[in-house]
Design a protein around this motif. Structure first.
Motif, short mmCIF file in Angstrom:
data_model
loop_
_atom_site.label_atom_id
_atom_site.label_comp_id
_atom_site.label_asym_id
_atom_site.label_seq_id
_atom_site.Cartn_x
_atom_site.Cartn_y
_atom_site.Cartn_z
N ARG A 211 0.83 -1.22 0.00
CA ARG A 211 0.00 0.00 0.00
C ARG A 211 0.86 1.25 0.00
O ARG A 211 0.49 2.26 -0.60
CB ARG A 211 -0.95 -0.01 1.19
CG ARG A 211 -2.15 -0.93 1.00
CD ARG A 211 -3.20 -0.74 2.08
NE ARG A 211 -2.75 -1.12 3.41
CZ ARG A 211 -2.76 -2.37 3.88
NH1 ARG A 211 -3.22 -3.36 3.13
NH2 ARG A 211 -2.34 -2.62 5.11
N THR A 212 2.03 1.20 0.65
CA THR A 212 2.88 2.39 0.70
C THR A 212 3.57 2.67 -0.63
O THR A 212 3.98 3.80 -0.87
CB THR A 212 3.97 2.28 1.80
OG1 THR A 212 4.90 1.26 1.46
CG2 THR A 212 3.34 2.03 3.16
N ILE A 213 3.72 1.65 -1.47
CA ILE A 213 4.42 1.85 -2.75
C ILE A 213 3.50 1.83 -3.94
O ILE A 213 3.95 1.95 -5.08
CB ILE A 213 5.56 0.82 -2.92
CG1 ILE A 213 5.04 -0.62 -2.89
CG2 ILE A 213 6.64 1.04 -1.88
CD1 ILE A 213 6.09 -1.68 -3.17
N ASN A 214 2.21 1.68 -3.70
CA ASN A 214 1.23 1.68 -4.79
C ASN A 214 1.33 2.98 -5.57
O ASN A 214 1.36 4.06 -5.00
CB ASN A 214 -0.18 1.50 -4.21
CG ASN A 214 -1.19 1.29 -5.30
OD1 ASN A 214 -0.89 0.81 -6.38
ND2 ASN A 214 -2.43 1.67 -5.03
N GLY A 215 1.42 2.88 -6.87
CA GLY A 215 1.49 4.05 -7.73
C GLY A 215 2.91 4.56 -7.98
O GLY A 215 3.10 5.49 -8.75
N GLN A 216 3.90 3.98 -7.32
CA GLN A 216 5.29 4.38 -7.51
C GLN A 216 5.87 3.68 -8.75
O GLN A 216 5.26 2.77 -9.29
CB GLN A 216 6.11 4.02 -6.27
CG GLN A 216 5.61 4.66 -5.00
CD GLN A 216 5.76 6.16 -5.01
OE1 GLN A 216 6.76 6.70 -5.47
NE2 GLN A 216 4.76 6.85 -4.51
N SER A 217 7.04 4.08 -9.15
CA SER A 217 7.69 3.46 -10.31
C SER A 217 8.06 2.02 -9.99
O SER A 217 8.23 1.64 -8.83
CB SER A 217 8.95 4.24 -10.70
OG SER A 217 9.97 4.02 -9.74
N ALA A 218 8.22 1.23 -11.03
CA ALA A 218 8.59 -0.18 -10.87
C ALA A 218 9.94 -0.31 -10.16
O ALA A 218 10.13 -1.18 -9.31
CB ALA A 218 8.62 -0.89 -12.22
N ASP A 219 10.88 0.57 -10.50
CA ASP A 219 12.20 0.51 -9.86
C ASP A 219 12.11 0.80 -8.37
O ASP A 219 12.76 0.15 -7.55
CB ASP A 219 13.17 1.49 -10.53
CG ASP A 219 13.58 1.05 -11.92
OD1 ASP A 219 13.49 -0.16 -12.22
OD2 ASP A 219 13.99 1.93 -12.71
#
Length: 121
Positions: free
Chosen positions: A12-20
């Motif tokens: 949930r904290t990294i949702n929407g962030q870049s794949a890297d």
């Protein structure tokens, strides 16, 4: 369940962030949790008889551990397949109403979940 919940909390904290970025966070935070989860599951499974339903479920997961942990090494892959399931369900629902995603080279329109070979983003 707390171990799985912790993995989803990280997601949930990294949702929407870049794949890297997702991959880096997963390597730093999720990978140790997954290693602990596997060790715990193997320890618990060893206490059960081979024919126990829970042991069968755990052994099923152990056989597919590489597929389960793929999300750790590829930031494009989701921890769960809910998005893919929803995409398939929506496609099948639309097809039942007579809508089509459009023809392919073979002239048949596959559902979007089958038509796309790239992992979800």
């Amino acid at each position: 369940m707390r171990r799985i919940d912790a993995l989803f909390a990280i997601e949930r904290t990294i949702n929407g962030q870049s794949a890297d970025h997702r991959k880096a966070v997963r390597q730093a935070q999720s990978a140790p949790l997954v290693a602990d989860l596997e060790a715990y599951m193997r320890e618990q499974c060893a206490k059960l008889s081979r024919g126990h339903d829970l042991a069968k479920a755990m052994n099923y997961m152990f056989k597919r551990w590489g597929s389960f942990t793929r999300f750790l090494d590829d930031g494009r892959v989701c921890l769960s397949n809910n998005a893919a399931k929803e995409r398939c369900a929506a496609s099948h629902w639309a097809e039942s109403l007579g809508y089509s995603a459009g023809p392919t080279a073979e002239g048949v329109a596959p559902p979007p979940c089958i038509a796309s070979s790239s992992p979800p983003r």
